[in-house]
Design a protein around this motif. Structure first.
Motif, PDB file in Angstrom:
ATOM      1  N   ASN A  37       0.820  -1.213   0.000  1.00  0.00           N
ATOM      2  CA  ASN A  37       0.000   0.000   0.000  1.00  0.00           C
ATOM      3  C   ASN A  37       0.851   1.260   0.000  1.00  0.00           C
ATOM      4  O   ASN A  37       0.556   2.226  -0.711  1.00  0.00           O
ATOM      5  N   ALA A  61       1.049   3.746  -3.073  1.00  0.00           N
ATOM      6  CA  ALA A  61       0.558   5.106  -2.814  1.00  0.00           C
ATOM      7  C   ALA A  61       1.526   6.153  -3.339  1.00  0.00           C
ATOM      8  O   ALA A  61       1.110   7.110  -4.004  1.00  0.00           O
ATOM      9  N   ILE A  62       2.813   5.993  -3.060  1.00  0.00           N
ATOM     10  CA  ILE A  62       3.760   7.013  -3.530  1.00  0.00           C
ATOM     11  C   ILE A  62       3.908   6.966  -5.052  1.00  0.00           C
ATOM     12  O   ILE A  62       4.151   7.996  -5.682  1.00  0.00           O
ATOM     13  N   GLU A  80       1.373   6.191  -7.130  1.00  0.00           N
ATOM     14  CA  GLU A  80       0.161   6.831  -7.641  1.00  0.00           C
ATOM     15  C   GLU A  80       0.176   8.342  -7.421  1.00  0.00           C
ATOM     16  O   GLU A  80      -0.385   9.100  -8.225  1.00  0.00           O
ATOM     17  N   GLU A  81       0.812   8.793  -6.351  1.00  0.00           N
ATOM     18  CA  GLU A  81       0.887  10.222  -6.059  1.00  0.00           C
ATOM     19  C   GLU A  81       2.058  10.903  -6.774  1.00  0.00           C
ATOM     20  O   GLU A  81       2.228  12.119  -6.653  1.00  0.00           O
ATOM     21  N   LEU A  91       5.291  10.592  -6.151  1.00  0.00           N
ATOM     22  CA  LEU A  91       6.196  11.117  -5.126  1.00  0.00           C
ATOM     23  C   LEU A  91       7.573  10.451  -5.116  1.00  0.00           C
ATOM     24  O   LEU A  91       8.402  10.791  -4.271  1.00  0.00           O
ATOM     25  N   LYS A 114      -4.710   2.409   1.781  1.00  0.00           N
ATOM     26  CA  LYS A 114      -3.907   3.243   0.894  1.00  0.00           C
ATOM     27  C   LYS A 114      -4.326   4.705   0.938  1.00  0.00           C
ATOM     28  O   LYS A 114      -3.479   5.609   0.911  1.00  0.00           O
ATOM     29  N   VAL A 115      -5.611   4.954   1.024  1.00  0.00           N
ATOM     30  CA  VAL A 115      -6.107   6.336   1.062  1.00  0.00           C
ATOM     31  C   VAL A 115      -5.591   7.058   2.302  1.00  0.00           C
ATOM     32  O   VAL A 115      -5.109   8.199   2.236  1.00  0.00           O
ATOM     33  N   LYS A 134      -1.825   7.791   2.101  1.00  0.00           N
ATOM     34  CA  LYS A 134      -1.511   8.963   1.281  1.00  0.00           C
ATOM     35  C   LYS A 134      -1.602  10.237   2.112  1.00  0.00           C
ATOM     36  O   LYS A 134      -0.748  11.130   2.004  1.00  0.00           O
ATOM     37  N   LYS A 135      -2.618  10.334   2.952  1.00  0.00           N
ATOM     38  CA  LYS A 135      -2.783  11.517   3.801  1.00  0.00           C
ATOM     39  C   LYS A 135      -1.600  11.655   4.768  1.00  0.00           C
ATOM     40  O   LYS A 135      -1.065  12.759   4.962  1.00  0.00           O
ATOM     41  N   ILE A 194       1.447  10.382   4.439  1.00  0.00           N
ATOM     42  CA  ILE A 194       2.667  10.680   3.689  1.00  0.00           C
ATOM     43  C   ILE A 194       2.763  12.173   3.403  1.00  0.00           C
ATOM     44  O   ILE A 194       3.797  12.811   3.640  1.00  0.00           O
ATOM     45  N   HIS A 195       1.700  12.750   2.897  1.00  0.00           N
ATOM     46  CA  HIS A 195       1.703  14.185   2.596  1.00  0.00           C
ATOM     47  C   HIS A 195       1.868  15.014   3.862  1.00  0.00           C
ATOM     48  O   HIS A 195       2.556  16.042   3.869  1.00  0.00           O
TER      49      HIS A 195
END
Length: 242
Positions: free
Chosen positions: A175, A179-180, A182-183, A185, A227-228, A231-232, A234-235
């Motif tokens: 995940n 996630a990174i 898909e973003e 990053l 994963k959602v 992402k939060k 990570i940012h």
């Protein structure tokens, strides 16, 4: 196939000399009376540094391990003693053909064949990846290969993640890395953090994100986030270092 095991405290110098000269025999004094059984002895790449830095080799290693090795007990396929025994006693011809530099020095031999079996060891990295992929049950081989590419593109971060016991979790790693990807990053997380004299000389954004997740565990249960939510987080942690 029966695999005889090296003694726990074998003589590395003698083992290397016999490996280099092709004089390893079953009654050598560094071989124990113990053995394990494995279903396959299929060759696969074991080292991906320097001139051997190849995604195709990385993919092949994971695919072979997934198909032929990780169904053994974890006491076998996560054992330093097993892999060192298997490679030195049974894979000499393959290793010399693929990594001829092992014959140049004991240092090369140790680094490629007898490396400590932890996050720095390429077989260890691939065994974990093979387990994660198999446990996840991707819908197709194409999806599996896509995730292998994500690991390979973020190898430094993958290495850093698996150093932490709490994050050595298949769902989290899949995940997190997905996630990174898909973003978008990956490049950001590889970059050095500048103008932060309070940090080390070679601090990277990705490492600091993992550091913060580890520091905030169990307040933030990062290993169990979807994963959602990842992402939060990570940012959020990235903003701390911008």
């Amino acid at each position: 196939m029966e695999i005889k095991l090296l003694k726990e405290n074998y003589n590395i110098e003698k083992l290397y000399q016999d490996f280099a000269s092709g004089n390893i025999t079953e009654n050598a004094d560094y071989i124990s009376n113990e053995s394990v059984h494995i279903p396959s002895d299929t060759n696969f790449p074991i080292y991906f540094a320097k001139a051997h830095n190849s995604f195709e080799d990385f993919k092949e290693a994971i695919q072979v391990l997934k198909k032929s090795y990780i169904d053994t007990d974890r006491d076998i396929h996560l054992s330093r003693r097993f892999w060192h025994s298997f490679l030195t006693l049974y894979k000499r011809a393959y290793i010399i053909e693929k990594y001829p530099e092992v014959l140049e020095s004991k240092k090369n031999f140790t680094n490629i064949v007898l490396k400590k079996f932890d996050w720095e060891n390429y077989i260890y990295k691939c065994v974990l990846a093979a387990e994660y992929i198999k446990d996840r049950g991707f819908d197709s081989e194409a999806e599996e290969v896509k995730f292998m590419k994500v690991i390979y593109s973020n190898f430094d971060l993958y290495n850093y993640i698996i150093k932490y016991n709490v994050f050595r979790n298949g769902n989290f790693i899949i995940n997190f890395l997905t996630a990174i990807d898909e973003e978008g990053l990956s490049d950001k997380l590889k970059k050095k953090i500048k103008n932060r004299s309070d940090l080390g000389k070679d601090e990277r954004y990705g490492r600091r994100v993992i550091f913060e997740m580890n520091k905030n565990y169990p307040i933030i249960m990062a290993p169990f986030l979807d994963k959602v939510e990842l992402k939060k987080e990570i940012h959020k942690f990235l903003k701390m270092y911008d």
